[in-house]
Design an enzyme around this catalytic site. Structure first.
Site, mmCIF file in Angstrom:
data_model
loop_
_atom_site.group_PDB
_atom_site.id
_atom_site.type_symbol
_atom_site.label_atom_id
_atom_site.label_comp_id
_atom_site.label_asym_id
_atom_site.label_seq_id
_atom_site.Cartn_x
_atom_site.Cartn_y
_atom_site.Cartn_z
ATOM 1 N N LEU A 174 0.478 3.686 -2.040
ATOM 2 C CA LEU A 174 0.859 3.574 -3.450
ATOM 3 C C LEU A 174 1.427 4.874 -3.997
ATOM 4 C CD1 LEU A 174 -2.224 1.554 -4.772
ATOM 5 C CD2 LEU A 174 -0.011 0.685 -3.952
ATOM 6 N N ARG A 217 8.014 4.942 1.926
ATOM 7 C CA ARG A 217 8.654 5.568 3.096
ATOM 8 C C ARG A 217 8.945 7.054 2.863
ATOM 9 N NH1 ARG A 217 10.880 0.312 3.704
ATOM 10 N NH2 ARG A 217 10.403 -0.485 5.776
ATOM 11 N N GLY A 262 0.813 -1.213 0.000
ATOM 12 C CA GLY A 262 0.000 0.000 0.000
ATOM 13 C C GLY A 262 0.843 1.258 0.000
ATOM 14 N N GLY A 277 9.344 -4.259 -8.463
ATOM 15 C CA GLY A 277 10.205 -3.128 -8.813
ATOM 16 C C GLY A 277 11.671 -3.452 -8.553
ATOM 17 N N HIS A 330 4.389 2.063 -8.130
ATOM 18 C CA HIS A 330 3.412 0.965 -8.074
ATOM 19 C C HIS A 330 2.456 1.040 -9.264
ATOM 20 C CE1 HIS A 330 4.035 1.392 -3.527
ATOM 21 N NE2 HIS A 330 4.377 0.154 -3.764
ATOM 22 N N MET A 386 11.315 6.378 -5.848
ATOM 23 C CA MET A 386 10.002 6.426 -5.206
ATOM 24 C C MET A 386 9.869 5.288 -4.205
ATOM 25 S SD MET A 386 7.347 7.640 -8.045
ATOM 26 C CE MET A 386 7.583 9.247 -8.776
ATOM 27 N N ASP A 392 13.944 -2.750 -5.091
ATOM 28 C CA ASP A 392 14.238 -3.848 -4.167
ATOM 29 C C ASP A 392 14.861 -4.981 -4.981
ATOM 30 O OD1 ASP A 392 12.943 -2.813 -1.642
ATOM 31 O OD2 ASP A 392 11.292 -2.659 -3.047
HETATM 32 O O1 PAF Z 1 8.084 -4.925 -1.891
HETATM 33 C C1 PAF Z 1 7.111 -4.942 -1.109
HETATM 34 O O2 PAF Z 1 6.311 -4.018 -1.032
HETATM 35 C C2 PAF Z 1 6.913 -6.152 -0.214
HETATM 36 O O3 PAF Z 1 8.108 -6.695 0.192
HETATM 37 C C3 PAF Z 1 6.012 -7.233 -0.876
HETATM 38 C C4 PAF Z 1 6.669 -7.845 -2.095
HETATM 39 C C5 PAF Z 1 4.668 -6.652 -1.223
HETATM 40 C C6 PAF Z 1 5.780 -8.387 0.122
HETATM 41 O O4 PAF Z 1 5.156 -7.930 1.267
#
Ligand code: PAF
EC number: 6.3.2.1
Length: 292
Positions: free
Chosen positions: A43, A199, A41, A159, A47, A196, A162
């Site tokens: 967003l 946080r 969330g 994305g 996203h 983006m 990460d």
């Molecule tokens: O990248 C994220 O937002 C989270 O690690 C994910 C993949 C939704 C799992 O909770």
């Protein structure tokens, strides 16, 4: 209860996995493709870009919104993680009338046992985020595997910010023979260059402005990496951050993209990436850049 038709005004939102599963079964034909965008969330445009790609490539797109407790090693970070479901639904409604939202409760997902499974990702989990956030990737693996079981997507979108998570999810899927294609998508950046992230909402306007330095440094690293030795580049980064008292560098690593092992010596045949984690007033930001 759910309505069988998509409607711009009433987006399909499911809180119970059983209802989502029934709905998908009733909607899907034999050859339907389902795209899946897992999120926690809060967003942002990054996203939404994942969702747009999924909408283009699949008949249905499911977006999950779930702040997964088992991937937080820091209880304060979990408590403070932004939860903005209404605003998120609003954003998705504006984007498309084809999104199916899954916003389960912790109980629905974990059924009274909120603990993570333990995974072996062939060592990917021991580097960077894994070192500084013990148990994080067990939590990620647990929720992603569970969501894949519920949604059975054809493709799932993650994305590249990460990047370690992306490699770990690919490993999870390969090792567990999960029939889903994992698609890595480019990082979306604010006009300042800051990657983006949900946080970013917690940064003050000054912090947010200054956080642009993270990407500025990464771009410079990419230049330096072409001609300089890695130790020199790493020292340069550490020294640069000393000039910014608002920021505390947690790690800066140049690693092989596929093994995530820190570089020992440069090999032409390998792809390298720089990874960084920085604290700004207790808010942890990560970013990455390809160096090839
Ligand atoms: O990248 C994220 O937002 C989270 O690690 C994910 C993949 C939704 C799992 O909770």
């Amino acid at each position: 209860m759910f309505a069988p038709n998509f409607n711009k005004m009433t987006m399909q939102v499911f809180n119970k996995n059983i209802e989502l599963r029934e709905f998908l079964t009733s909607m899907k034909s034999k050859n339907s493709t389902v795209g899946f965008v897992p999120t926690m969330g809060a967003l942002h445009e990054g996203h939404l870009a994942l969702m747009s790609q999924s909408i283009q490539e699949n008949e249905f797109t499911v977006v999950s919104i779930f702040v997964n407790p088992t991937q937080f090693n820091n209880p304060e970070d979990l408590a403070k993680y932004p939860r903005t479901l209404e605003a998120d639904i609003e954003k998705m409604t504006t984007l498309s009338d084809k999104i199916i939202v899954f916003a389960p409760t912790v109980e629905d997902i974990y059924e009274g046992k909120t603990t993570a499974e333990s995974f072996d990702y062939d060592g990917l989990e021991h580097q960077m985020e894994g070192k500084f956030r013990p148990g994080h990737f067990d939590g990620v693996g647990t929720i992603v595997k569970r969501l894949f079981e519920i949604i059975t997507p054809t493709k799932a979108y993650f994305g590249e910010k990460d990047f370690q998570q992306l490699q770990i999810v690919k490993k999870l899927v390969a090792k567990n023979h999960i029939p889903v294609e994992i698609i890595g998508c480019p990082i979306h950046r604010e006009p300042s260059g800051l990657a983006m992230s949900s946080r970013n909402e917690r940064l003050s306007s000054t912090e947010r402005k200054e956080a642009a330095i993270i990407y500025t440094i990464l771009k410079e690293v990419k230049e330096k990496f072409q001609t300089q030795n890695t130790d020199l580049v790493e020292d340069w980064v550490k020294n640069e951050f000393k000039k910014y008292p608002l920021f505390e560098l947690e790690y800066f690593v140049i690693a092989d993209e596929s093994t995530l092992l820190p570089i020992t010596f440069k090999e032409k045949s390998k792809n390298y990436r720089a990874f960084i984690a920085v604290f700004v007033n207790n808010i942890r930001l990560i970013d990455t850049i390809t160096l090839n």
